[in-house]
Design a protein around this motif. Sequence first.
Motif, PDB file in Angstrom:
ATOM      1  N   ARG A 107       0.814  -1.208   0.000  1.00 36.72           N
ATOM      2  CA  ARG A 107       0.000   0.000   0.000  1.00 36.72           C
ATOM      3  C   ARG A 107       0.853   1.265   0.000  1.00 36.72           C
ATOM      4  NH1 ARG A 107      -4.750   0.801  -1.692  1.00 36.72           N
ATOM      5  NH2 ARG A 107      -5.631  -0.873  -0.444  1.00 36.72           N
ATOM      6  N   ASP A 111       0.478   4.251  -2.610  1.00 34.38           N
ATOM      7  CA  ASP A 111       0.240   5.639  -2.211  1.00 34.38           C
ATOM      8  C   ASP A 111       1.254   6.566  -2.857  1.00 34.38           C
ATOM      9  OD1 ASP A 111      -1.875   4.915  -0.683  1.00 34.38           O
ATOM     10  OD2 ASP A 111      -0.823   4.998   1.234  1.00 34.38           O
ATOM     11  N   ILE A 199      -4.987   5.532   3.836  1.00 34.06           N
ATOM     12  CA  ILE A 199      -6.099   4.895   3.138  1.00 34.06           C
ATOM     13  C   ILE A 199      -6.552   3.630   3.852  1.00 34.06           C
ATOM     14  CG2 ILE A 199      -4.642   3.554   1.541  1.00 34.06           C
ATOM     15  CD1 ILE A 199      -6.795   4.196  -0.621  1.00 34.06           C
TER      16      ILE A 199
END
Length: 415
Positions: A107, A111, A199
């Motif tokens: 992730r 990002d 997120i």
Amino acid sequence: MSNEDRKVVVTGMGMISPIGNNVAQSWDNLLNGKSGIQKITLFDTEGFSCKIAGQVNDETYNTDLPHSRGTHFGLAATKEALEDANLINDEAILDEMAVFIGNSGNRTGLDDFSEEFHARNLKELTLRDLNSDSQFDKSRYSAAAETIAKKYKMYGGCYSITTACASGTQAIGLAFDSIKTGENTVVLAGGCDAMITEIDLMGFCMLGAVTSGYNENPSKGSRPFNKDRSGFVLGEGAGMLILEEKEHAMKRNAKIYAEIAGFGNAISGYSILDTPPNGENLAQAMRNAMKEAGIDKKQVGYINAHGTSTRDNDSSESAAVIDVFGEDTLSVPISSTKASTGHLISGAGAIEAIFSIMALKDQCLPPTLNLEDIDGKCSLCHIHSALERKIDYSMSNSLGFGGSNTSVIFRRFEE
């Protein structure tokens, strides 16, 4: 040697966790009741209902390298495991080693790529921007496994397992199977993850899956099996194990921590996020693991529970344990080490497998922190402080978003 005669042992271990920069430090802090839960410093948590997590000390990885945070943890834990097994410079063995890594995706790499994408005109982006060192490369689901394999020149095969919170344990189980069947002789298996991002935290907050009541008292936030538990706490890190065919390990005089005795797997179709209240599919996985290990319920000396600190998971897992162990339930010590580390998602099962092995090695069982008022639905043989106990088998359970249920059993090694 027939495949039925092949035994699998653990000859090296490595760990990066919220409570330690290696296996020894993490294990010592776990037994001494240290918590790795703190206020999040990786980003501004203004507006988030949950502001705490199990963060890793940033000094434990090299941020100059073009990899995601989770991959850095995986690289560091792999280095420790290879050194521990005395394989870091053994080119002949490394060349044939396979890699099984549990990872839920990078992730942080995604990002970073998203920020780059929005900062630049789409027309200015070219294929040149998508080379092996790009943010795109960092975001691939297979990036951790492939990066680790290439870094340490392990060319025997590369497998990336993505079954959410069960990924690390399934990676170990699948690696175990590959040695038992004769496909491999030495493998690296484990998991790594780093989901403490804006997120991911936002998503878990919106789902109501993470706790929101302990922002001013982080160490109390993860409360598995406690009556007032209100959600899990995110963690990050990595756990890596060297698995090896037993005779091969003994011929090279390798240090042997434990034997992997059994692996069980089952999936539930109940809900993406929750397990069935009766825990039937985890019970199935535990029974499958015990059947392969050739043991009965009275021989299991310790259970490292998945124990996330969410209401439904803990009660469901408790129901599964009661279903499997029946009248012996209160004779089998159990603990959730997530109370100390938080939930490492794909890395959780790997570090918990290591803790289960260390329990066999040291004949000492780790506690569950913050267990002050046990939920009546979770009436098990809970461990409140480090417990010295002679045991021959330990079990580690993992449950994943999507319905995966996995159990692995370790046997104390005797020459």
